[in-house]
Design a protein around this motif. Structure first.
Motif, PDB file in Angstrom:
ATOM      1  N   VAL A 101       0.865  -1.182   0.000  1.00 24.50           N
ATOM      2  CA  VAL A 101       0.000   0.000   0.000  1.00 24.50           C
ATOM      3  C   VAL A 101       0.898   1.227   0.000  1.00 24.50           C
ATOM      4  O   VAL A 101       1.855   1.312   0.774  1.00 24.50           O
ATOM      5  N   VAL A 102       0.578   2.159  -0.892  1.00 25.16           N
ATOM      6  CA  VAL A 102       1.391   3.358  -1.066  1.00 25.16           C
ATOM      7  C   VAL A 102       0.527   4.592  -0.794  1.00 25.16           C
ATOM      8  O   VAL A 102      -0.559   4.730  -1.357  1.00 25.16           O
ATOM      9  N   PHE A 103       1.025   5.464   0.057  1.00 20.47           N
ATOM     10  CA  PHE A 103       0.357   6.709   0.411  1.00 20.47           C
ATOM     11  C   PHE A 103       1.064   7.820  -0.355  1.00 20.47           C
ATOM     12  O   PHE A 103       2.275   7.999  -0.203  1.00 20.47           O
ATOM     13  N   VAL A 104       0.297   8.533  -1.195  1.00 20.67           N
ATOM     14  CA  VAL A 104       0.891   9.448  -2.171  1.00 20.67           C
ATOM     15  C   VAL A 104       0.503  10.895  -1.888  1.00 20.67           C
ATOM     16  O   VAL A 104      -0.689  11.226  -1.811  1.00 20.67           O
ATOM     17  N   GLU A 105       1.503  11.735  -1.780  1.00 20.72           N
ATOM     18  CA  GLU A 105       1.316  13.186  -1.695  1.00 20.72           C
ATOM     19  C   GLU A 105       1.499  13.749  -3.099  1.00 20.72           C
ATOM     20  O   GLU A 105       2.515  13.480  -3.754  1.00 20.72           O
ATOM     21  N   VAL A 106       0.518  14.496  -3.576  1.00 18.43           N
ATOM     22  CA  VAL A 106       0.575  15.091  -4.905  1.00 18.43           C
ATOM     23  C   VAL A 106       0.721  16.600  -4.756  1.00 18.43           C
ATOM     24  O   VAL A 106      -0.050  17.232  -4.020  1.00 18.43           O
ATOM     25  N   SER A 134       6.398  13.266   7.764  1.00 17.59           N
ATOM     26  CA  SER A 134       6.152  12.622   9.045  1.00 17.59           C
ATOM     27  C   SER A 134       4.654  12.475   9.296  1.00 17.59           C
ATOM     28  O   SER A 134       4.180  11.435   9.758  1.00 17.59           O
ATOM     29  N   ARG A 135       3.889  13.515   8.970  1.00 16.66           N
ATOM     30  CA  ARG A 135       2.434  13.468   9.117  1.00 16.66           C
ATOM     31  C   ARG A 135       1.844  12.395   8.206  1.00 16.66           C
ATOM     32  O   ARG A 135       0.954  11.638   8.621  1.00 16.66           O
ATOM     33  N   LEU A 136       2.352  12.289   6.971  1.00 17.44           N
ATOM     34  CA  LEU A 136       1.848  11.270   6.047  1.00 17.44           C
ATOM     35  C   LEU A 136       2.100   9.865   6.593  1.00 17.44           C
ATOM     36  O   LEU A 136       1.251   8.981   6.469  1.00 17.44           O
ATOM     37  N   ARG A 137       3.247   9.660   7.177  1.00 21.04           N
ATOM     38  CA  ARG A 137       3.565   8.350   7.754  1.00 21.04           C
ATOM     39  C   ARG A 137       2.584   8.023   8.888  1.00 21.04           C
ATOM     40  O   ARG A 137       2.093   6.904   9.002  1.00 21.04           O
ATOM     41  N   ARG A 138       2.310   9.018   9.724  1.00 22.84           N
ATOM     42  CA  ARG A 138       1.347   8.837  10.817  1.00 22.84           C
ATOM     43  C   ARG A 138      -0.048   8.563  10.264  1.00 22.84           C
ATOM     44  O   ARG A 138      -0.756   7.661  10.735  1.00 22.84           O
ATOM     45  N   LEU A 139      -0.444   9.305   9.227  1.00 21.16           N
ATOM     46  CA  LEU A 139      -1.754   9.094   8.600  1.00 21.16           C
ATOM     47  C   LEU A 139      -1.856   7.702   7.985  1.00 21.16           C
ATOM     48  O   LEU A 139      -2.925   7.084   8.003  1.00 21.16           O
ATOM     49  N   ASP A 170       5.051   7.918  -1.132  1.00 23.43           N
ATOM     50  CA  ASP A 170       5.589   8.446  -2.386  1.00 23.43           C
ATOM     51  C   ASP A 170       5.151   9.890  -2.566  1.00 23.43           C
ATOM     52  O   ASP A 170       4.218  10.358  -1.906  1.00 23.43           O
ATOM     53  N   ALA A 171       5.812  10.571  -3.478  1.00 24.07           N
ATOM     54  CA  ALA A 171       5.430  11.930  -3.851  1.00 24.07           C
ATOM     55  C   ALA A 171       5.333  11.998  -5.374  1.00 24.07           C
ATOM     56  O   ALA A 171       6.170  11.427  -6.079  1.00 24.07           O
ATOM     57  N   VAL A 172       4.309  12.688  -5.849  1.00 23.39           N
ATOM     58  CA  VAL A 172       4.140  12.912  -7.285  1.00 23.39           C
ATOM     59  C   VAL A 172       4.052  14.412  -7.502  1.00 23.39           C
ATOM     60  O   VAL A 172       3.251  15.098  -6.861  1.00 23.39           O
ATOM     61  N   ALA A 173       4.900  14.911  -8.400  1.00 24.24           N
ATOM     62  CA  ALA A 173       4.869  16.326  -8.786  1.00 24.24           C
ATOM     63  C   ALA A 173       4.236  16.428 -10.164  1.00 24.24           C
ATOM     64  O   ALA A 173       4.561  15.643 -11.065  1.00 24.24           O
ATOM     65  N   VAL A 174       3.339  17.390 -10.308  1.00 22.82           N
ATOM     66  CA  VAL A 174       2.704  17.645 -11.600  1.00 22.82           C
ATOM     67  C   VAL A 174       2.934  19.117 -11.933  1.00 22.82           C
ATOM     68  O   VAL A 174       2.579  19.997 -11.150  1.00 22.82           O
ATOM     69  N   ILE A 175       3.562  19.349 -13.072  1.00 17.17           N
ATOM     70  CA  ILE A 175       3.723  20.721 -13.564  1.00 17.17           C
ATOM     71  C   ILE A 175       2.789  20.845 -14.759  1.00 17.17           C
ATOM     72  O   ILE A 175       2.983  20.190 -15.790  1.00 17.17           O
ATOM     73  N   GLY A 182      -1.910  24.982 -21.827  1.00 15.02           N
ATOM     74  CA  GLY A 182      -1.671  24.684 -23.232  1.00 15.02           C
ATOM     75  C   GLY A 182      -0.610  23.626 -23.485  1.00 15.02           C
ATOM     76  O   GLY A 182      -0.242  23.392 -24.632  1.00 15.02           O
ATOM     77  N   ARG A 183      -0.111  22.996 -22.438  1.00  9.97           N
ATOM     78  CA  ARG A 183       0.918  21.965 -22.591  1.00  9.97           C
ATOM     79  C   ARG A 183       0.502  20.702 -21.862  1.00  9.97           C
ATOM     80  O   ARG A 183      -0.273  20.748 -20.913  1.00  9.97           O
ATOM     81  N   GLU A 184       1.077  19.609 -22.290  1.00 11.18           N
ATOM     82  CA  GLU A 184       0.864  18.356 -21.575  1.00 11.18           C
ATOM     83  C   GLU A 184       1.514  18.473 -20.197  1.00 11.18           C
ATOM     84  O   GLU A 184       2.600  19.041 -20.067  1.00 11.18           O
ATOM     85  N   PRO A 185       0.880  17.939 -19.173  1.00 10.37           N
ATOM     86  CA  PRO A 185       1.491  18.015 -17.850  1.00 10.37           C
ATOM     87  C   PRO A 185       2.764  17.172 -17.776  1.00 10.37           C
ATOM     88  O   PRO A 185       2.881  16.138 -18.423  1.00 10.37           O
ATOM     89  N   VAL A 186       3.712  17.656 -16.991  1.00  8.85           N
ATOM     90  CA  VAL A 186       4.944  16.928 -16.725  1.00  8.85           C
ATOM     91  C   VAL A 186       4.777  16.288 -15.351  1.00  8.85           C
ATOM     92  O   VAL A 186       4.472  16.977 -14.375  1.00  8.85           O
ATOM     93  N   ILE A 187       4.975  14.977 -15.283  1.00  6.84           N
ATOM     94  CA  ILE A 187       4.746  14.239 -14.039  1.00  6.84           C
ATOM     95  C   ILE A 187       6.044  13.569 -13.605  1.00  6.84           C
ATOM     96  O   ILE A 187       6.714  12.924 -14.410  1.00  6.84           O
ATOM     97  N   GLU A 188       6.377  13.751 -12.331  1.00  9.08           N
ATOM     98  CA  GLU A 188       7.538  13.089 -11.742  1.00  9.08           C
ATOM     99  C   GLU A 188       7.068  12.314 -10.525  1.00  9.08           C
ATOM    100  O   GLU A 188       6.251  12.811  -9.745  1.00  9.08           O
ATOM    101  N   HIS A 189       7.614  11.117 -10.341  1.00  7.45           N
ATOM    102  CA  HIS A 189       7.191  10.234  -9.261  1.00  7.45           C
ATOM    103  C   HIS A 189       8.416   9.814  -8.452  1.00  7.45           C
ATOM    104  O   HIS A 189       9.325   9.179  -8.980  1.00  7.45           O
ATOM    105  N   LEU A 190       8.434  10.183  -7.185  1.00  9.39           N
ATOM    106  CA  LEU A 190       9.489   9.761  -6.269  1.00  9.39           C
ATOM    107  C   LEU A 190       8.950   8.668  -5.371  1.00  9.39           C
ATOM    108  O   LEU A 190       7.952   8.873  -4.667  1.00  9.39           O
ATOM    109  N   ARG A 191       9.584   7.521  -5.389  1.00  3.55           N
ATOM    110  CA  ARG A 191       9.138   6.381  -4.587  1.00  3.55           C
ATOM    111  C   ARG A 191       9.912   6.322  -3.266  1.00  3.55           C
ATOM    112  O   ARG A 191      11.107   6.552  -3.224  1.00  3.55           O
TER     113      ARG A 191
END
Length: 118
Positions: free
Chosen positions: A48-53, A74-79, A97-102, A106-115
């Motif tokens: 199970v993965v808890f993701v902050e976007v 730390s809060r995410l780990r507790r949650l 994990d963390a996911v960044a969306v830029i 007018g452009r396709e979003p750029v997505i980065e995923h840190l595990r």
């Protein structure tokens, strides 16, 4: 709805699609309790993965990952523990994990995923 809220919702939708395409199954979105919120809870291979976007329209004021502080992690780990207790789910492993969306207009979003950020 404010532009910032719309951008955040759009980023979470993009992150969810990205994760589904990568083989994850969405378990829950925007899970809330009195202690906070988890943007996405996903599952893959009995983990199970808890993701902050974090979503931004540009990097003019910094990369989205810069907004994820040690306190937030730390809060995410507790949650994560609270969610497991409430859902009565005891996975073999959990991860944050963390996911960044830029999402520039007018452009396709750029997505980065840190595990495993915590």
């Amino acid at each position: 709805m404010a532009r910032k809220d719309e951008l955040g919702r759009y980023g979470e939708d993009c992150a969810a699609r990205y994760l589904i395409d990568a083989g994850y199954r969405i378990v829950e979105r925007n899970w809330r309790c009195p202690d906070g919120e988890v943007d996405l809870i996903v599952e893959q291979a009995r983990q199970v993965v808890f993701v902050e976007v974090k979503t931004r329209s540009s990097t003019k004021y910094g990369h989205p990952f810069e907004a994820i502080t040690a306190e937030k992690l730390s809060r995410l780990r507790r949650l994560a523990g609270l969610w497991c207790t409430q859902a009565q789910v005891w996975p073999e492993r959990i991860r944050v994990d963390a996911v960044a969306v830029i999402a520039a207009r007018g452009r396709e979003p750029v997505i980065e995923h840190l595990r495993g950020v915590f």
